[in-house]
Motif scaffolding. Sequence first.
Motif: not given
Length: 198
Positions: A57-61, A87-92, A95-98
Amino acid sequence: MSRTASPPAGKQPPAAKQPPAGDERRNFLEKVGAVVIGGLVMLVPAASGLWTFLNPLRRKGATAEFVRITPLAAVPADGVPRLFQVIRDRTDAWTHYDSEPVGAVYLRNVDGKLFAFNAECPHAGCMVAFLGDQKKFQCPCHDSSFQENGERIDPQHCPSPRGLDPLAVEVRDESGTQDVYVKFENFLAGSSKRIPRA
Ligand code: FES
């Protein structure tokens, strides 16, 4: 040839000077203190990183958000559900994934009114298919089937504990064309309740 000088007979060399007992204790306590403080300084950031890693729950995205899916023109008002990738950007945590595929949705336009469903089967997460000739959704894994409106067909015998997960949907005009946006989120499989999944 050199010779080592010997002390005169009857005299012993002076003993090495020992620090007083009080100084030794003080040095020891200072060293212990430095080790404890150093340990605490290392421990705080390590513990906070571990907490972020273990708590999704604390992870962004993790939050649900509206994602552009397709131009409205791609969803004719004939009531037939159509499948689209999300399709969307994802952040764990680190790491940020485009522009990554994160799931799929069915969009259905019934006389201008839009409906959206998550394409994952609520039983165990397989992707459901829409069978146009039978006007129903069918899961290939354990045969759960759903009506066009997402409700279960024969709930008594359907392995899925709930109907397909509906998603909020809206049309926006942000670039000169009308586009369909869906508030995409996943829910826990295997539960009769809709519990958002990170
Ligand atoms: S995953 Fe769909 S019926 Fe089991």
